[in-house]
Design a protein around this motif. Sequence first.
Motif, PDB file in Angstrom:
ATOM      1  N   GLY A 168       1.083   7.436   5.381  1.00  0.00           N
ATOM      2  CA  GLY A 168       2.164   6.953   6.139  1.00  0.00           C
ATOM      3  C   GLY A 168       2.454   7.914   7.495  1.00  0.00           C
ATOM      4  O   GLY A 168       2.397   7.308   8.645  1.00  0.00           O
ATOM      5  N   GLY A 225       3.819  12.202   2.203  1.00  0.00           N
ATOM      6  CA  GLY A 225       2.196  11.577   2.189  1.00  0.00           C
ATOM      7  C   GLY A 225       1.570  11.581   3.548  1.00  0.00           C
ATOM      8  O   GLY A 225       2.059  11.535   4.750  1.00  0.00           O
ATOM      9  N   VAL A 274       0.817  -1.440  -0.135  1.00  0.00           N
ATOM     10  CA  VAL A 274      -0.042  -0.054  -0.136  1.00  0.00           C
ATOM     11  C   VAL A 274       0.890   1.181   0.002  1.00  0.00           C
ATOM     12  O   VAL A 274       1.774   1.560   0.853  1.00  0.00           O
ATOM     13  N   VAL A 332      -6.745   3.187   4.512  1.00  0.00           N
ATOM     14  CA  VAL A 332      -7.339   4.467   4.820  1.00  0.00           C
ATOM     15  C   VAL A 332      -7.548   5.369   3.334  1.00  0.00           C
ATOM     16  O   VAL A 332      -6.700   5.858   2.804  1.00  0.00           O
ATOM     17  N   PHE A 337       4.834  13.954  13.629  1.00  0.00           N
ATOM     18  CA  PHE A 337       5.299  15.014  14.579  1.00  0.00           C
ATOM     19  C   PHE A 337       5.531  16.201  13.735  1.00  0.00           C
ATOM     20  O   PHE A 337       5.791  16.131  12.449  1.00  0.00           O
ATOM     21  N   TYR A 339      10.088   6.001  17.141  1.00  0.00           N
ATOM     22  CA  TYR A 339       9.095   6.409  16.351  1.00  0.00           C
ATOM     23  C   TYR A 339       8.932   5.709  14.936  1.00  0.00           C
ATOM     24  O   TYR A 339       9.929   5.260  14.203  1.00  0.00           O
ATOM     25  N   HIS A 370       6.377  18.682   7.430  1.00  0.00           N
ATOM     26  CA  HIS A 370       7.249  19.910   7.100  1.00  0.00           C
ATOM     27  C   HIS A 370       7.564  19.864   5.704  1.00  0.00           C
ATOM     28  O   HIS A 370       8.174  20.860   4.927  1.00  0.00           O
ATOM     29  N   ASN A 395       0.231   0.461   8.722  1.00  0.00           N
ATOM     30  CA  ASN A 395      -0.871  -0.203   7.793  1.00  0.00           C
ATOM     31  C   ASN A 395      -1.526  -1.477   8.272  1.00  0.00           C
ATOM     32  O   ASN A 395      -1.564  -2.418   7.225  1.00  0.00           O
ATOM     33  N   SER A 412       8.619  -1.445   2.271  1.00  0.00           N
ATOM     34  CA  SER A 412       7.706  -0.227   3.065  1.00  0.00           C
ATOM     35  C   SER A 412       6.179  -0.119   2.449  1.00  0.00           C
ATOM     36  O   SER A 412       5.251  -0.401   3.085  1.00  0.00           O
ATOM     37  N   GLY A 414       1.259   5.348   0.032  1.00  0.00           N
ATOM     38  CA  GLY A 414       0.664   6.862  -0.018  1.00  0.00           C
ATOM     39  C   GLY A 414       1.679   7.820  -0.554  1.00  0.00           C
ATOM     40  O   GLY A 414       1.939   7.762  -1.851  1.00  0.00           O
ATOM     41  N   GLY A 415       2.553   8.502   0.021  1.00  0.00           N
ATOM     42  CA  GLY A 415       3.240   9.410  -0.546  1.00  0.00           C
ATOM     43  C   GLY A 415       4.689   8.945  -0.753  1.00  0.00           C
ATOM     44  O   GLY A 415       5.591   9.555  -1.600  1.00  0.00           O
ATOM     45  N   GLY A 416       4.876   7.491  -0.528  1.00  0.00           N
ATOM     46  CA  GLY A 416       6.048   6.970  -0.929  1.00  0.00           C
ATOM     47  C   GLY A 416       7.375   7.485  -0.313  1.00  0.00           C
ATOM     48  O   GLY A 416       8.390   7.191  -0.774  1.00  0.00           O
ATOM     49  N   SER A 466       8.434   6.433   2.941  1.00  0.00           N
ATOM     50  CA  SER A 466       9.060   5.485   4.038  1.00  0.00           C
ATOM     51  C   SER A 466      10.340   5.169   3.272  1.00  0.00           C
ATOM     52  O   SER A 466      10.182   4.475   2.113  1.00  0.00           O
TER      53      SER A 466
HETATM   54  C1  LIG Z   1      12.016  14.064   3.736  1.00  0.00           C
HETATM   55  C2  LIG Z   1      11.315  13.607   4.573  1.00  0.00           C
HETATM   56  C3  LIG Z   1      10.648  14.323   5.609  1.00  0.00           C
HETATM   57  C4  LIG Z   1       9.922  13.928   6.983  1.00  0.00           C
HETATM   58  N1  LIG Z   1       9.381  14.658   7.764  1.00  0.00           N
HETATM   59  C5  LIG Z   1       8.674  14.313   9.015  1.00  0.00           C
HETATM   60  C6  LIG Z   1       8.295  14.933   9.713  1.00  0.00           C
HETATM   61  O1  LIG Z   1       8.310  16.239   9.686  1.00  0.00           O
HETATM   62  N2  LIG Z   1       7.513  14.504  10.944  1.00  0.00           N
HETATM   63  C7  LIG Z   1       7.244  12.876  10.945  1.00  0.00           C
HETATM   64  O2  LIG Z   1       6.488  12.740  11.950  1.00  0.00           O
HETATM   65  N3  LIG Z   1       7.706  12.240  10.136  1.00  0.00           N
HETATM   66  C8  LIG Z   1       8.506  12.821   8.832  1.00  0.00           C
HETATM   67  N4  LIG Z   1       8.970  11.917   8.143  1.00  0.00           N
HETATM   68  C9  LIG Z   1       8.701  10.422   8.023  1.00  0.00           C
HETATM   69  C10 LIG Z   1       7.313  10.277   7.387  1.00  0.00           C
HETATM   70  O3  LIG Z   1       6.481  10.478   8.397  1.00  0.00           O
HETATM   71  C11 LIG Z   1       7.149   8.719   6.995  1.00  0.00           C
HETATM   72  O4  LIG Z   1       8.428   8.564   6.023  1.00  0.00           O
HETATM   73  C12 LIG Z   1       5.888   8.366   6.439  1.00  0.00           C
HETATM   74  O5  LIG Z   1       5.850   7.002   6.433  1.00  0.00           O
HETATM   75  C13 LIG Z   1       5.695   8.886   4.999  1.00  0.00           C
HETATM   76  O6  LIG Z   1       4.386   8.673   4.419  1.00  0.00           O
HETATM   77  P1  LIG Z   1       4.148   8.133   2.974  1.00  0.00           P
HETATM   78  O7  LIG Z   1       2.598   8.159   2.902  1.00  0.00           O
HETATM   79  O8  LIG Z   1       4.701   9.495   2.188  1.00  0.00           O
HETATM   80  O9  LIG Z   1       4.877   7.079   3.005  1.00  0.00           O
HETATM   81  P2  LIG Z   1       4.612   5.534   2.232  1.00  0.00           P
HETATM   82  O10 LIG Z   1       5.979   4.960   1.900  1.00  0.00           O
HETATM   83  O11 LIG Z   1       3.764   5.725   0.986  1.00  0.00           O
HETATM   84  O12 LIG Z   1       4.034   4.637   3.275  1.00  0.00           O
HETATM   85  C14 LIG Z   1       4.601   4.467   4.574  1.00  0.00           C
HETATM   86  C15 LIG Z   1       3.854   3.285   5.312  1.00  0.00           C
HETATM   87  O13 LIG Z   1       2.410   3.730   5.526  1.00  0.00           O
HETATM   88  C16 LIG Z   1       1.404   2.897   4.667  1.00  0.00           C
HETATM   89  N5  LIG Z   1       0.527   3.919   4.126  1.00  0.00           N
HETATM   90  C17 LIG Z   1       0.511   4.797   3.567  1.00  0.00           C
HETATM   91  N6  LIG Z   1      -0.555   5.383   3.231  1.00  0.00           N
HETATM   92  C18 LIG Z   1      -1.576   4.652   3.643  1.00  0.00           C
HETATM   93  C19 LIG Z   1      -2.893   4.827   3.778  1.00  0.00           C
HETATM   94  N7  LIG Z   1      -3.562   5.651   3.094  1.00  0.00           N
HETATM   95  N8  LIG Z   1      -3.793   3.540   4.294  1.00  0.00           N
HETATM   96  C20 LIG Z   1      -2.969   2.580   4.877  1.00  0.00           C
HETATM   97  N9  LIG Z   1      -1.470   2.554   4.893  1.00  0.00           N
HETATM   98  C21 LIG Z   1      -1.012   3.466   4.230  1.00  0.00           C
HETATM   99  C22 LIG Z   1       2.568   2.166   3.673  1.00  0.00           C
HETATM  100  O14 LIG Z   1       1.775   0.969   3.588  1.00  0.00           O
HETATM  101  C23 LIG Z   1       3.856   2.219   4.255  1.00  0.00           C
HETATM  102  O15 LIG Z   1       3.732   1.036   5.126  1.00  0.00           O
HETATM  103  C24 LIG Z   1       9.513  12.417   6.707  1.00  0.00           C
HETATM  104  C25 LIG Z   1      10.228  11.632   5.845  1.00  0.00           C
HETATM  105  C26 LIG Z   1      10.848  12.175   4.885  1.00  0.00           C
HETATM  106  C27 LIG Z   1      11.331  11.177   3.619  1.00  0.00           C
END
Ligand SMILES: Cc1cc2nc3c(=O)[nH]c(=O)nc-3n(C[C@H](O)[C@H](O)[C@H](O)COP(=O)(O)OP(=O)(O)OC[C@H]3O[C@@H](n4cnc5c(N)ncnc54)[C@H](O)[C@@H]3O)c2cc1C
Length: 474
Positions: free
Chosen positions: A147, A144, A76, A205, A154, A428, A139, A200, A87, A78-80, A82
Amino acid sequence: MTSSTYNFLSKELEGKIAQPHSNAYEASLKSYFTLQETELRPAFIISPTSADDVSCILKNLAACDAETGSRTKVAVRGGGHSPFAGSANVNDGITIDLRSINTVEVNETRGIASIGGGAIWGHVYEKLDPLGLSVVGGHVYDVGIGGFTLGGGFSSLSPRYGMCCDMVENFEVVLASGEIINANANENPDLWTALKGGSNNFGIVTRFDMRTFQQGKQWAGLVVYPVATLDQHWKAFESMGNDWDPYGSLKLSITFSPQTKFAIAVNFEYTKEDSAPDVFRAFMDITPQYRNTMKITTLSETAKDIQKLQTNGVRQIFATTSFYYSAVHLQNVYSLFNDAVASVENIKGVRWTLTYWRIHSSVTSKSAANGGNSTGLDTSGGSLVLCVLTYSWEDASDDEAMNGAAKLFIEEVDRLSSDAGLFNRYKYVNYSAGYQDPISGYGDEMKAKLQAISKKYDPEGFFQMNVPGGFKIF
Ligand SMILES: Cc1cc2nc3c(=O)[nH]c(=O)nc-3n(C[C@H](O)[C@H](O)[C@H](O)COP(=O)(O)OP(=O)(O)OC[C@H]3O[C@@H](n4cnc5c(N)ncnc54)[C@H](O)[C@@H]3O)c2cc1C
């Protein structure tokens, strides 16, 4: 993964399935934050545009697996963002790319923003800034909502409102059965709490209904200092006190690279239109400053500015731990980080960054006031520091060396924290490396609760076994 799975799904989701080597497939892979995620090759990528599409995918997969006796692997996305491999992507399975479920709508009373499960923070701020509203979010523009929020989240706004997940009034979630339900304080409240930190493990969601608040411009930016000023930074941390002005939030990072050696970069956000807040005064007085981008700006501009500092598409990992705040301990952990440089400095393309993010001691009381969450975070004993190691490098042949050095560093930090009486079990989930076990940091009681909730909403264990990515609760 069999061709009949594709045939099953393609009947219902025409035009939404991308096959290997198609433009849509390659573009989706290329858009992950790290190379480790980009390198995985799913059998195909599905881009649903609604909760009904997601429901259709899960129902058809179940039917297909039952008919063929197979267990299709699913990721799954989201913003990709992780970083670690697997992941939010999967080799030879099906990746569900949620990015087309990305609307941001504000309700009539302007109290709730409904945000699609595949949206990114930049789009949220661009919609809310002109309305003078905001939500507790990330920030960085491209990160996404999915995730971020499901792991807790935070934010620079957390000292004022708590974690991002605490501001979710309602999740629209598609269960493994394909049923679309709501989880909030009145409907499925156990699932509501579980999703606030449960990642997840329970469902997909498709909509987050988040509480908004009035928000104007802020004073934010980055200041870069020479490493020789570190002692002054420890003193500046002390000057903030334990119960600092909740409009202020900062992250201090110390980076080593063979070209630039060590440098300090601090991200400051004062979430009010005030360019001389007392809370940051001691940091602002530190000189010399190699670079200072502090300005009065909007949250969306800040998200864009921080986005420009990110390096996408490289081998990169976060690893993390936490400890109770003490300025002396910040200094001692930095010494460990400094010593560890010797084990990685000759690795091609290395960057090795230690980040301290001090969490306001009021965060867990704010969570409790909003119904509680499942993260296991407890700041009642004082302010915690999230200690994050971010490391990047060039060649896959160095994966083992880099991960080994990082693991050792985190173990040494934990040992030092225990010896100093400052250890905290919380790690975290969103900053954890794939080889860490952040769910244990939620505590045995919370883990058992999450397992019971998983059995209730996902009795076949789809999100435990078919969706291997992320951190599992069993
Ligand atoms: C440049 C950068 C800055 C960041 N800054 C912060 C910050 O300021 N504060 C903080 O707390 N964290 C921060 N993070 C960490 C960030 O919260 C995690 O990387 C988070 O997992 C990103 O979410 P995503 O949807 O982009 O990731 P994804 O890689 O798409 O998803 C992460 C996980 O969530 C699951 N998932 C995603 N969307 C859904 C959905 N809709 N339903 C069910 N499962 C889902 C996926 O299966 C996966 O296991 C940062 C990360 C990066 C790379």
